[in-house]
Motif scaffolding. Structure first.
Motif, PDB file in Angstrom:
ATOM      1  N   GLU A 118      29.494  -5.318   5.213  1.00 24.99           N
ATOM      2  CA  GLU A 118      30.919  -5.391   5.548  1.00 24.99           C
ATOM      3  C   GLU A 118      31.242  -4.877   7.012  1.00 24.99           C
ATOM      4  O   GLU A 118      32.245  -5.150   7.505  1.00 24.99           O
ATOM      5  N   TYR A 170      29.677  -9.264   8.421  1.00 25.57           N
ATOM      6  CA  TYR A 170      31.075  -9.708   8.419  1.00 25.57           C
ATOM      7  C   TYR A 170      31.198 -10.137   9.760  1.00 25.57           C
ATOM      8  O   TYR A 170      31.968 -11.123  10.294  1.00 25.57           O
ATOM      9  N   THR A 173      30.231  -6.940  -3.999  1.00 28.93           N
ATOM     10  CA  THR A 173      30.205  -7.105  -2.328  1.00 28.93           C
ATOM     11  C   THR A 173      29.000  -7.929  -1.903  1.00 28.93           C
ATOM     12  O   THR A 173      29.442  -9.132  -1.125  1.00 28.93           O
TER      13      THR A 173
END
Length: 243
Positions: A102, A106, A192
């Motif tokens: 994340e 990302y 995730t």
């Protein structure tokens, strides 16, 4: 599933397909893992929410923003057990995996879609079909500004790609031969991980990241297994089966 008043506000995507925002995808999978009935809403302007971002979960008069906030809400109010079968060390490792994806991986996704001109030429017709050019360009400007404000902007394209390749090698090593991360059944880690693997490997704009994922047979099998589990109708249309 239990009866529910839950509505998940996310970016538009094809019916039954994983969301092209890994964070929205994560939130939807968490709801499925928690056994909650929910409906999807595609707001015309996500800036109406206080944080100006998606996903957002509404439960009656309660509004929960951010995918991690949604996870905490489902655990505290709906009895979700996203860590039940994980040891303390596995939970800690999972937190590190999610942070890597994340906060670092990302950036490679943002670069490949919104910053890189070649990637934008593929993203534009898929994400903004039928919309005015200024809407598409405005959204690109916002995402590019977010990227340029991060430390990733100091990396060369080659360094960005090398960083993602290293992240994917780490994921493949940690997954190993197990169906899901650290076990036979999925946990919060998989909500995730799938969101990112799916977007790198099977998003319709098909960036250079697809080939990086394809280098790891266990990650491509993981995608097929997870996609079939959480998006069975779309998986069937693509001719996928659990591996």
């Amino acid at each position: 599933m239990n009866q529910s008043t839950l509505t998940l506000h996310v970016f538009p995507t094809d019916d039954g397909f994983f969301n092209l925002s890994p964070f929205c995808c994560k939130a939807e999978i968490l709801l499925q893992m928690a056994g909650q009935a929910y409906s999807l809403d595609f707001p015309q302007d996500h800036k109406v929410f206080p944080k100006g971002k998606l996903p957002v979960l509404t439960d009656g008069d309660t509004q929960v923003e951010d995918s991690e906030g949604i996870r905490n809400y489902l655990e505290s109010t709906k009895g979700a057990a996203f860590t039940a079968k994980l040891s303390e060390v596995e939970q800690a490792t999972g937190r590190a995996i999610c942070s890597m994806l994340e906060e670092r991986s990302y950036r490679a996704l943002v670069y490949s879609r919104w910053v890189e001109d070649d990637g934008w030429s593929r993203t534009r017709p898929i994400f903004f079909e039928g919309l005015p050019e200024d809407v598409a360009d405005g959204f690109r400007a916002v995402m590019s500004a977010e990227y340029l404000g991060s430390s990733a902007a100091r990396q060369t394209p080659e360094e960005i790609k090398a960083s993602l390749a290293a992240d994917l090698r780490a994921l493949a090593a940690l997954l190993g031969n197990t169906p899901y991360f650290f076990g036979e059944e999925p946990s919060f880690i998989d909500a995730t991980a799938f969101g990112f693997i799916a977007n790198f490997y099977a998003a319709p704009e098909q960036s250079w990241a697809r080939d990086m994922v394809a280098e790891h047979a266990n990650l491509t099998a993981y995608f097929a297994r997870s996609f079939t589990r959480w998006y069975p109708v779309a998986a069937a249309k693509m001719g996928l089966s659990a591996a």
